[in-house]
Design a protein around this motif. Structure first.
Motif, mmCIF file in Angstrom:
data_model
loop_
_atom_site.group_PDB
_atom_site.id
_atom_site.type_symbol
_atom_site.label_atom_id
_atom_site.label_comp_id
_atom_site.label_asym_id
_atom_site.label_seq_id
_atom_site.Cartn_x
_atom_site.Cartn_y
_atom_site.Cartn_z
ATOM 1 N N GLY A 1 0.829 -1.193 0.000
ATOM 2 C CA GLY A 1 0.000 0.000 0.000
ATOM 3 C C GLY A 1 0.865 1.244 0.000
ATOM 4 O O GLY A 1 2.057 1.193 0.334
ATOM 5 N N LEU A 2 0.267 2.365 -0.358
ATOM 6 C CA LEU A 2 0.973 3.643 -0.421
ATOM 7 C C LEU A 2 0.269 4.626 0.507
ATOM 8 O O LEU A 2 -0.920 4.915 0.335
ATOM 9 C CB LEU A 2 0.991 4.171 -1.855
ATOM 10 N N GLN B 1 15.027 10.675 -1.762
ATOM 11 C CA GLN B 1 13.600 10.423 -1.979
ATOM 12 C C GLN B 1 12.848 10.942 -0.757
ATOM 13 O O GLN B 1 12.784 10.280 0.274
ATOM 14 C CB GLN B 1 13.359 8.932 -2.187
ATOM 15 N N LYS B 2 12.279 12.126 -0.891
ATOM 16 C CA LYS B 2 11.668 12.799 0.253
ATOM 17 C C LYS B 2 10.196 12.461 0.410
ATOM 18 O O LYS B 2 9.743 12.095 1.485
ATOM 19 C CB LYS B 2 11.833 14.316 0.108
ATOM 20 N N ASP B 3 9.427 12.622 -0.648
ATOM 21 C CA ASP B 3 7.974 12.511 -0.544
ATOM 22 C C ASP B 3 7.541 11.093 -0.897
ATOM 23 O O ASP B 3 7.058 10.834 -2.003
ATOM 24 C CB ASP B 3 7.288 13.530 -1.464
ATOM 25 N N THR B 4 7.719 10.174 0.031
ATOM 26 C CA THR B 4 7.298 8.801 -0.209
ATOM 27 C C THR B 4 7.132 8.077 1.111
ATOM 28 O O THR B 4 7.895 8.309 2.059
ATOM 29 C CB THR B 4 8.322 8.050 -1.091
ATOM 30 N N LEU B 5 6.121 7.251 1.202
ATOM 31 C CA LEU B 5 5.961 6.326 2.322
ATOM 32 C C LEU B 5 5.029 5.212 1.874
ATOM 33 O O LEU B 5 3.817 5.387 1.778
ATOM 34 C CB LEU B 5 5.409 7.028 3.567
ATOM 35 N N ALA B 6 5.630 4.091 1.559
ATOM 36 C CA ALA B 6 4.889 2.900 1.155
ATOM 37 C C ALA B 6 5.131 1.805 2.183
ATOM 38 O O ALA B 6 6.062 1.885 2.998
ATOM 39 C CB ALA B 6 5.317 2.441 -0.232
ATOM 40 N N PHE B 7 4.317 0.768 2.155
ATOM 41 C CA PHE B 7 4.495 -0.332 3.103
ATOM 42 C C PHE B 7 4.134 -1.649 2.438
ATOM 43 O O PHE B 7 3.525 -1.689 1.352
ATOM 44 C CB PHE B 7 3.627 -0.132 4.353
ATOM 45 N N MET B 8 4.482 -2.736 3.114
ATOM 46 C CA MET B 8 4.178 -4.066 2.599
ATOM 47 C C MET B 8 3.811 -4.979 3.762
ATOM 48 O O MET B 8 4.471 -4.967 4.805
ATOM 49 C CB MET B 8 5.396 -4.610 1.843
ATOM 50 N N PHE B 9 2.724 -5.751 3.593
ATOM 51 C CA PHE B 9 2.422 -6.879 4.458
ATOM 52 C C PHE B 9 2.915 -8.115 3.700
ATOM 53 O O PHE B 9 2.249 -8.602 2.779
ATOM 54 C CB PHE B 9 0.919 -7.006 4.720
ATOM 55 N N GLU B 10 4.083 -8.596 4.072
ATOM 56 C CA GLU B 10 4.710 -9.719 3.368
ATOM 57 C C GLU B 10 4.507 -10.995 4.176
ATOM 58 O O GLU B 10 4.792 -11.017 5.383
ATOM 59 C CB GLU B 10 6.197 -9.444 3.175
#
Length: 433
Positions: free
Chosen positions: A340-341, A387-396
């Motif tokens: 998700g982002l 890379q300043k404007d980013t925040l993603a995640f992962m449920f792995e």
């Protein structure tokens, strides 16, 4: 206590909203101070090893058994593993953000399941849900007997009112509600609606990953995890307690608010964490590191080194690797990835992966940068890039995700997602080594 939160991950906390409410020397005296009831909340088997033994003692105005019989609650959009239908699908999938509701919708009614894996009955795997709501829970409360809830806000701030105190959780923060803890969700001050993601962990509780050669201070540090201090309300009236139990929703009537814990001590507690405190580890030489270096929390499985679930983030960071394709490489891997982002842009996708959206790449299904990203990154000047404007995640997860029928047929699913790789061409030239 005047503090809003207590700091530390996995510590034994003691907190009281009235001085002297916590007994000294024993957990269940014949008569508790202030006429309270002693109630133990256990998050593990009684005989679990000491470092895996989780329990808290609650000193409350009324015991939890004071409620009506449960009755089924129908028409929920939440699924629990295992699913009989539809079958798991190896296709790469992606969804746009779920729309915010137009009618009055609270947190419970705003839940929708995207995919599940494992088996909640055997305490393995997880469910992945999104939420979108625009109404506070006021006379309604909730607990989940099937798993703990890792909540990742994407839009709006959540005000979580739990048995053990209150947490305010904004975009860029996460919160965890342990299995079985009663709570209520309200909108943050000034917010008209909220949206985000939830990982319902059926397996072993999330914990901090081992650090190995990283040393003592990398990734997430225990002191940055905040738990609430005791707060209570002594309210009588008509209240509703919703329970998720063995995949179904049930409801019980209460004549009082269940948020009546005056004091508590133990090591089972809700908590929150600000992802800005994550100490990112990255390469300063060459190659793109495996995403395991971005693990915030992990839920262990019975196979050492293979997680039931890893919660991984891709935060702001410097990219400085030389002679390297810097975005994530093309890969096929054992673990299944739900991504998700939260905000900004993700460096492996040119477009179509939106804040609030999601993608699913199941075990051994190939994935990686889209065609436009590959061409751009292959020709980019390899100067240091922040890379300043980013925040993603992962449920792995080690288990294959089974998308729900609702998610597969949703109008916000991108049914042509696989086309992002369709224009990839061969660059092979046997005369040019």
């Amino acid at each position: 206590m005047s503090l809003l939160y207590q700091s530390g991950f996995g510590n034994h906390f003691a907190t009281e909203a009235l001085a002297g409410a916590l007994p000294e020397g024993q957990n269940s005296p014949q008569r508790c101070a202030y006429g309270l009831y002693a109630e133990q909340f256990t998050g593990s088997a009684f005989t679990a090893p000491r470092h895996q033994n989780f329990r808290s003692w609650l000193y409350r105005i009324r015991p939890s058994v004071k409620q009506s019989a449960y009755r089924p609650l129908a028409d929920m959009k939440v699924a629990t593993a295992p699913l009989a239908q539809p079958a798991a699908d190896p296709n790469q999938m992606r969804w746009d953000p779920v729309a915010l509701p137009e009618s009055s919708t609270d947190f419970i009614d705003g839940l929708l399941t995207i995919a599940v894996n494992g088996d909640a009955g055997t305490q393995a795997g997880c469910g992945v849900h999104v939420y979108a709501f625009n109404k506070d829970m006021t006379n309604r409360f909730f607990y989940n007997a099937d798993g703990e809830l890792l909540i990742v806000p994407q839009l709006g701030t959540l005000h979580l009112r739990t048995e053990m105190g209150e947490l305010t959780v904004a975009n860029g923060e996460i919160a965890l509600i342990p299995r079985g803890i009663k709570f209520q969700v309200r909108l943050g001050s000034g917010d008209d609606a909220a949206r985000g993601y939830i990982c319902e962990n059926y397996g072993s509780p999330f914990e901090l990953p081992g650090l190995g050669p990283i040393g003592a201070n990398g990734l997430a540090n225990p002191r940055d995890f905040l738990s609430p201090v005791a707060a209570y309300e002594d309210l009588e009236g008509e209240f509703e307690l919703v329970a998720k139990f063995s995949g179904r929703f049930w409801v019980s009537d209460l004549d009082h608010s269940p948020l009546d814990v005056v004091a508590w001590h133990g090591n089972v507690t809700p908590y929150k964490y600000n992802l800005v405190h994550f100490n990112t580890i990255n390469t300063v030489s060459f190659d793109h590191p495996d995403p395991s270096i971005f693990t915030v929390l992990t839920s262990a499985s019975d196979t050492p080194g293979t997680a039931n679930i890893d919660f991984v983030i891709f935060p702001p960071r410097w990219m400085v690797a030389d002679n390297t394709f810097r975005p994530p490489y093309f890969h096929r891997n054992l673990m299944s990835e739900f991504m998700g982002l939260i905000h900004g842009e993700y460096d492996a996708k040119a477009e179509g992966f939106l804040p609030g959206g999601a993608s699913l790449h199941n075990s051994m299904s190939p994935h990686g940068p889209d065609a436009d990203t590959f061409e751009k990154a292959s020709a980019a000047e390899l100067k240091p890039q922040h890379q300043k404007d980013t925040l993603a995640f992962m449920f792995e997860s080690r288990f294959i995700y089974h998308p729900t029928k609702t998610a597969l047929e949703a109008d916000f699913r991108q049914k042509n997602y696989v086309d992002v790789w369709s224009t990839m061409r061969s660059h092979f030239d046997p005369t040019q080594p």
